[in-house]
Design an enzyme around this catalytic site. Structure first.
Site, PDB file in Angstrom:
ATOM      1  N   SER A   7       0.859  -1.180   0.000  1.00 51.70           N
ATOM      2  CA  SER A   7       0.000   0.000   0.000  1.00 51.70           C
ATOM      3  C   SER A   7       0.895   1.230   0.000  1.00 51.70           C
ATOM      4  O   SER A   7       2.011   1.183   0.535  1.00 51.70           O
ATOM      5  CB  SER A   7      -0.870   0.006   1.263  1.00 51.70           C
ATOM      6  OG  SER A   7      -1.520   1.262   1.408  1.00 51.70           O
TER       7      SER A   7
ATOM      8  N   TYR B  23      -2.035  -1.043  10.343  1.00 48.38           N
ATOM      9  CA  TYR B  23      -2.049  -1.264   8.894  1.00 48.38           C
ATOM     10  C   TYR B  23      -0.742  -0.779   8.262  1.00 48.38           C
ATOM     11  O   TYR B  23      -0.118  -1.492   7.469  1.00 48.38           O
ATOM     12  CB  TYR B  23      -3.247  -0.545   8.279  1.00 48.38           C
ATOM     13  CG  TYR B  23      -3.439  -0.795   6.798  1.00 48.38           C
ATOM     14  CD1 TYR B  23      -4.134  -1.922   6.345  1.00 48.38           C
ATOM     15  CD2 TYR B  23      -2.948   0.099   5.847  1.00 48.38           C
ATOM     16  CE1 TYR B  23      -4.320  -2.144   4.982  1.00 48.38           C
ATOM     17  CE2 TYR B  23      -3.129  -0.123   4.488  1.00 48.38           C
ATOM     18  CZ  TYR B  23      -3.819  -1.247   4.058  1.00 48.38           C
ATOM     19  OH  TYR B  23      -4.008  -1.463   2.704  1.00 48.38           O
TER      20      TYR B  23
HETATM   21  N1  LIG Z   1      -8.750  -0.690  -1.896  1.00 46.33           N
HETATM   22  C1  LIG Z   1      -7.742   0.131  -1.713  1.00 46.33           C
HETATM   23  O1  LIG Z   1      -7.866   1.372  -1.879  1.00 46.33           O
HETATM   24  C2  LIG Z   1      -6.374  -0.386  -1.337  1.00 46.33           C
HETATM   25  C3  LIG Z   1      -5.316   0.534  -1.246  1.00 46.33           C
HETATM   26  C4  LIG Z   1      -4.047   0.077  -0.902  1.00 46.33           C
HETATM   27  C5  LIG Z   1      -3.824  -1.281  -0.667  1.00 46.33           C
HETATM   28  N2  LIG Z   1      -4.878  -2.159  -0.759  1.00 46.33           N
HETATM   29  C6  LIG Z   1      -4.565  -3.580  -0.505  1.00 46.33           C
HETATM   30  O2  LIG Z   1      -5.099  -4.367  -1.561  1.00 46.33           O
HETATM   31  C7  LIG Z   1      -5.565  -5.616  -1.040  1.00 46.33           C
HETATM   32  C8  LIG Z   1      -7.044  -5.797  -1.364  1.00 46.33           C
HETATM   33  O3  LIG Z   1      -7.785  -4.701  -0.836  1.00 46.33           O
HETATM   34  P1  LIG Z   1      -9.373  -4.602  -1.021  1.00 46.33           P
HETATM   35  O4  LIG Z   1      -9.724  -3.162  -0.898  1.00 46.33           O
HETATM   36  O5  LIG Z   1      -9.803  -5.368  -2.222  1.00 46.33           O
HETATM   37  O6  LIG Z   1      -9.861  -5.352   0.322  1.00 46.33           O
HETATM   38  P2  LIG Z   1     -11.275  -6.048   0.669  1.00 46.33           P
HETATM   39  O7  LIG Z   1     -11.471  -5.852   2.133  1.00 46.33           O
HETATM   40  O8  LIG Z   1     -12.331  -5.576  -0.280  1.00 46.33           O
HETATM   41  O9  LIG Z   1     -11.006  -7.592   0.377  1.00 46.33           O
HETATM   42  C9  LIG Z   1     -10.096  -8.319   1.171  1.00 46.33           C
HETATM   43  C10 LIG Z   1     -10.393  -9.796   0.994  1.00 46.33           C
HETATM   44  O10 LIG Z   1      -9.475 -10.512   1.835  1.00 46.33           O
HETATM   45  C11 LIG Z   1     -10.199 -11.498   2.565  1.00 46.33           C
HETATM   46  N3  LIG Z   1      -9.482 -11.779   3.806  1.00 46.33           N
HETATM   47  C12 LIG Z   1      -9.368 -10.973   4.898  1.00 46.33           C
HETATM   48  N4  LIG Z   1      -8.668 -11.593   5.838  1.00 46.33           N
HETATM   49  C13 LIG Z   1      -8.331 -12.815   5.360  1.00 46.33           C
HETATM   50  C14 LIG Z   1      -7.603 -13.918   5.879  1.00 46.33           C
HETATM   51  N5  LIG Z   1      -7.108 -13.910   7.131  1.00 46.33           N
HETATM   52  N6  LIG Z   1      -7.425 -15.012   5.087  1.00 46.33           N
HETATM   53  C15 LIG Z   1      -7.945 -15.041   3.844  1.00 46.33           C
HETATM   54  N7  LIG Z   1      -8.672 -14.047   3.307  1.00 46.33           N
HETATM   55  C16 LIG Z   1      -8.852 -12.938   4.060  1.00 46.33           C
HETATM   56  C17 LIG Z   1     -11.568 -10.892   2.796  1.00 46.33           C
HETATM   57  O11 LIG Z   1     -12.540 -11.897   3.090  1.00 46.33           O
HETATM   58  C18 LIG Z   1     -11.820 -10.189   1.451  1.00 46.33           C
HETATM   59  O12 LIG Z   1     -12.409 -11.063   0.522  1.00 46.33           O
HETATM   60  C19 LIG Z   1      -5.265  -5.585   0.449  1.00 46.33           C
HETATM   61  O13 LIG Z   1      -4.011  -6.156   0.680  1.00 46.33           O
HETATM   62  C20 LIG Z   1      -5.221  -4.099   0.759  1.00 46.33           C
HETATM   63  O14 LIG Z   1      -4.464  -3.822   1.897  1.00 46.33           O
HETATM   64  C21 LIG Z   1      -6.132  -1.734  -1.076  1.00 46.33           C
END
Ligand SMILES: NC(=O)c1ccc[n+]([C@@H]2O[C@H](COP(=O)([O-])OP(=O)(O)OC[C@H]3O[C@@H](n4cnc5c(N)ncnc54)[C@H](O)[C@@H]3O)[C@@H](O)[C@H]2O)c1
Length: 254
Positions: free
Chosen positions: A144, A157
């Site tokens: 991130s 985080y």
């Molecule tokens: N959306 C954003 O703006 C953003 C920005 C920077 C980084 N990210 C990173 O991108 C990735 C995806 O983000 P997102 O927004 O799609 O998140 P999200 O919360 O929409 O989806 C996360 C998924 O991970 C699953 N999950 C959570 N804990 C788990 C575990 N212990 N074991 C297995 N599965 C698990 C959840 O059930 C969910 O399906 C993450 O690593 C997040 O930190 C997202």
């Protein structure tokens, strides 16, 4: 959603946290490129449903990435089903960056965020490495931009993602030359379900503050992850790729 009309490329990818959001977008993109994709997630109901919707190129395993027994079992299931593994995408996370104030921060919460966001990718890499090594495989970790900058009350985080960035280069050095390991650091990605995006659209201000003129999409992230897994990226390892529409290059002094 991308059109699913792939010719199988014979390669197998494991994508964690793929029941929704960015992970689902990556899984869909890879299926479209002809990968056999294994979606892993805690959410069995939703994960099975979306894997079915993606068609024959997708398969679902239930896994808590923070639990070594479940990781071992999940990887064994993938190998039992497909006999090989070419790519690992560590995307699963406690993805809400906000905790409560530092003074009220509960150690159990901190430990869970670190366990899922940082220990999870280490466990996945550890148990997938022997199989990835056999086919010149690749790993992509979803970090991130918060690994490098912060809002208040995001300690757990931010620390987990900073750790994951360091883990990425450590793994690249330990696992090379057979396995390449890179990090993709998204900025603001609108990873909400399409129905929610339609019902609650982002504002013009949300988009316009980005040098690229818009908030990111899951496809923006999926495209670079797919490229990093491809043989075209064969000389790239240990690196971070920021996908943030230019936000981290913008001066924000008031
Ligand atoms: N959306 C954003 O703006 C953003 C920005 C920077 C980084 N990210 C990173 O991108 C990735 C995806 O983000 P997102 O927004 O799609 O998140 P999200 O919360 O929409 O989806 C996360 C998924 O991970 C699953 N999950 C959570 N804990 C788990 C575990 N212990 N074991 C297995 N599965 C698990 C959840 O059930 C969910 O399906 C993450 O690593 C997040 O930190 C997202």
């Amino acid at each position: 959603m991308i059109e699913l009309s792939a010719t199988a490329n014979g390669r197998v990818a494991l994508v964690t946290g793929a029941a929704r959001g960015i992970g689902l977008g990556i899984a869909a993109w890879l299926v479209c490129e002809g990968w056999q994709v294994v979606l892993a997630d805690l959410d069995r109901e939703r994960g099975s449903r979306v894997a079915k919707a993606l068609g024959e190129g997708a398969w679902f395993v239930t896994m808590d990435v923070a639990d070594e027994e479940q990781v071992t079992l999940g990887v064994a299931q993938v190998l039992g089903q497909f006999g090989r593994l070419d790519a690992l995408v560590c995307n699963a996370a406690v993805a809400d960056p906000h905790n409560i104030t530092l003074e009220a921060l509960d150690l159990a919460y901190w430990n869970r965020v670190l366990a899922v966001n940082l220990s999870g990718p280490m466990l996945l890499a550890k148990h997938c490495a022997p199989y990835l090594r056999a086919h010149g495989g690749a790993i992509v970790n979803l970090t991130s931009t918060r690994a490098g900058q912060s809002e208040p009350d995001t300690e757990a985080y931010a620390a987990s993602k900073g750790g994951l960035l360091a883990l990425t280069h450590a793994l690249a050095i330990s696992l090379g030359p057979e396995i390449r390991v890179n990090a993709v650091s998204p900025g603001w990605i609108d990873a909400r379900d399409p129905s929610v995006r339609r019902a609650e659209p982002l504002s013009d201000v949300d988009h316009a503050q980005h040098p690229a003129g818009r908030v990111g999409t899951v496809e923006d992230v999926a495209a670079i992850v797919a490229w990093l897994l491809s043989r075209d990226a064969g000389f790239i390892t240990g690196q971070e790729f920021v996908v943030d529409g230019g936000m981290t290059k913008k001066m924000v002094y008031a």
